[in-house]
Structure formats: C-alpha cells, structure tokens
Motif scaffolding. Structure first.
Motif: not given
Length: 150
Positions: A57-60, A89-95
C-alpha cells in the motif's frame, strides 16, 4: 511542462539524479527497480523523480531533482503532484526521506513528518553538505493518497 515516464536508460540522467542523491552507489540500489519520470520544458529535461514500491500500500519518492538554473519555478512541485494522481489508485501513501533543508518543500505538498533515520547521511563518502553544514539525519515524511479502488 510535459511529463514522460523513462523506459530504460535511466542512468542517462545520472547528472540530474546526483543533484538529489550524491552517491551513485546509493542510486544504483533503487534506480532499476523503480519508476522514473522526467519533466520537459522547451524540449529539455528540467527535472526528474524516481518512485519505488515499498509495500502493498506504499511507495517511496526516492529521488527528486531540478536543474540548478531551473529551480524555484515550480517544476518539481508539479511533478510530485502528478505522481500523487498517478499512484493514488495503486497506493494509499507515499513516503520520502530528506535532509533538514527539504522538509519545508515537502510540507507544502502535504507531507507530514513520520520519523527519522538517525545518522543516515553519515554513510556517505564524501560527506553530504547543506548550507555549509554536514547532514546527519534523514527526516521521513508521509503523504496520504486516495484509497485504492476495487
């Protein structure tokens, strides 16, 4: 500004990547398993961003840089906002992890501080400097994206 995904030959943008991450060895650890986008103005690449999936659920946001003569014109902000819409659409959070000097920029884009990696920048040789001071800690920030559908 036109935004294009880079398919192959990502290292062709090494000079730009090194503006955000001064270690080619560190860049090599994430570049090929990440998505890369460039912002183009007048037929010339002025900024780039690299995004890597870090969980279900996360990308950076691993790397974000703008050519020195083009900084302050909003190109990086536009590119990051594009990434929000591209990945919501793909992830719920970006870090993102940054030095102290990058925190205000990411806050303006809606990121909130979520932690710190103490001594992270002390692994760089030569040392990383910002405003005449050696960088020590990496500040972690997170931005909520829209919920995945389906």
């Amino acid at each position: 500004m036109q935004i294009q995904k880079v398919e192959g030959r990502k290292k062709a943008y090494l000079d730009l990547l090194l503006l955000a991450d001064p270690s080619e060895d560190m860049i090599d650890r994430y570049l090929e398993r990440s998505d890369m986008y460039v912002g183009i103005v007048g037929g010339r690449v002025v900024c780039e961003a690299v995004v890597m999936k870090t969980g279900e659920t996360e990308c950076e946001l691993k790397n974000l840089a703008t050519l020195q003569g083009e900084q302050g014109k909003g190109y990086a902000s536009r590119l990051v906002r594009f990434l929000f819409s591209r990945y919501q659409e793909q992830f719920t959070a970006m870090t993102v992890g940054t030095s102290e000097g990058g925190v205000a920029f990411y806050r303006r884009l809606g990121f909130a501080e979520s932690g710190m990696r103490a001594g992270f920048f002390t692994n760089y040789d030569p040392p990383v400097y910002e405003n005449g001071r050696i960088c020590q800690d990496m500040i972690l920030l997170e931005k909520s994206l829209s919920r995945r559908r389906g």
